[in-house]
Design an enzyme around this catalytic site. Sequence first.
Site, short mmCIF file in Angstrom:
data_model
loop_
_atom_site.label_atom_id
_atom_site.label_comp_id
_atom_site.label_asym_id
_atom_site.label_seq_id
_atom_site.Cartn_x
_atom_site.Cartn_y
_atom_site.Cartn_z
N ASP A 1 0.86 -1.22 0.24
CA ASP A 1 0.11 -0.14 0.06
C ASP A 1 0.97 1.31 -0.04
OD1 ASP A 1 -2.14 -1.94 0.44
OD2 ASP A 1 -2.21 -1.54 2.54
N ALA A 2 1.70 1.43 0.83
CA ALA A 2 2.82 2.43 1.04
C ALA A 2 3.60 2.54 -0.48
CB ALA A 2 3.75 2.35 1.94
#
Length: 345
Positions: free
Chosen positions: A300-301
Amino acid sequence: MASSNNYDGILLGMGNPLLDISAVVDEDFLTKYDVKLNNAILAEEKHLPMYDEMSSKFNVEYIAGGATQNSIKVAQWMLQIPGATSYMGSIGKDKYGEAMKKDATAAGLNVHYYEDESAPTGTCGVCVVGGERSLIANLSAANCYKVDHLKKPENWALVEKAKFYYIAGFFLTVSPESIQLVSEHAAANNKVFTMNLSAPFICEFFKDAQEKFLPYMDFVFGNETEAITFSRVHGWETEDVEQIAIKISQLPKATGTYKRTTVITQGADPVVVAEDGKVTKYPVIRLPKEKLVDTNGAGDAFVGGFMSQLVKEKSIEECVKAGCYASNVVIQRSGCTYPEKPDFN
């Protein structure tokens, strides 16, 4: 740099907001609930007692999560421009929902949640063993998002304002109608629409929905496990991630405005980027094992970092660099969290 007004609401995310219930557990716990590391699944009946057991047995942290929300938060953190990002999804009218709202707003997101009257805010069990994570999502209210919410003028305004869109594949299980409206708007207005393969089960069991929106995707994100599952489901008979990335990038497009770019992360191995029938590999930042806290939110990051530079119209190389920086920060902390300011240039 352009004035921050140019970035007002430039990036919109839609997804399943979940409260992460995160704990370092043991192998016995994984075995008991039939959970595999480095995987993401939807909770079944047999998993429901695990959330309370985690809270009573292990040292639990509660962190606002959900794949898309994580990515949008990281993009906002990397941009450091107030109001640059917006997010929609469904929460319950409860203390977890309130905590989520507070957390997302503090992170600088312009959140327009649909608040469901009956279902509780969704949760995600994050089981960590040896730094590797497994996710078990109990969607609850997140599963109740309605396209009618998106159509409300104050919410559709966020779609109109944005120039870039990111939706994790998990949202395919909730509101394909919403994805259709946003992807068609992006195509009609020459805006950039991006999605994520998100999990092997999405590629397997939501293949038709995924295929329906693939023509609209200008960027497709995923990790090596998801890419290999995608290949198998499509009968491609290859586990070569570079070949798979090229094949995904060459699938038909709804419009010719942008070529499709496929971006596949492979943990500590290089990031594979396929466009124009060619693959470029970018090394990730090496991290000594003892500095790894957990991989929850790493993918996600990466997307959040990548998108933060994409909206600035930076090169793919810069976008990947930012993605690698952001995921490197996040894996040294619990959950998808980060320090006050990024140190990226």
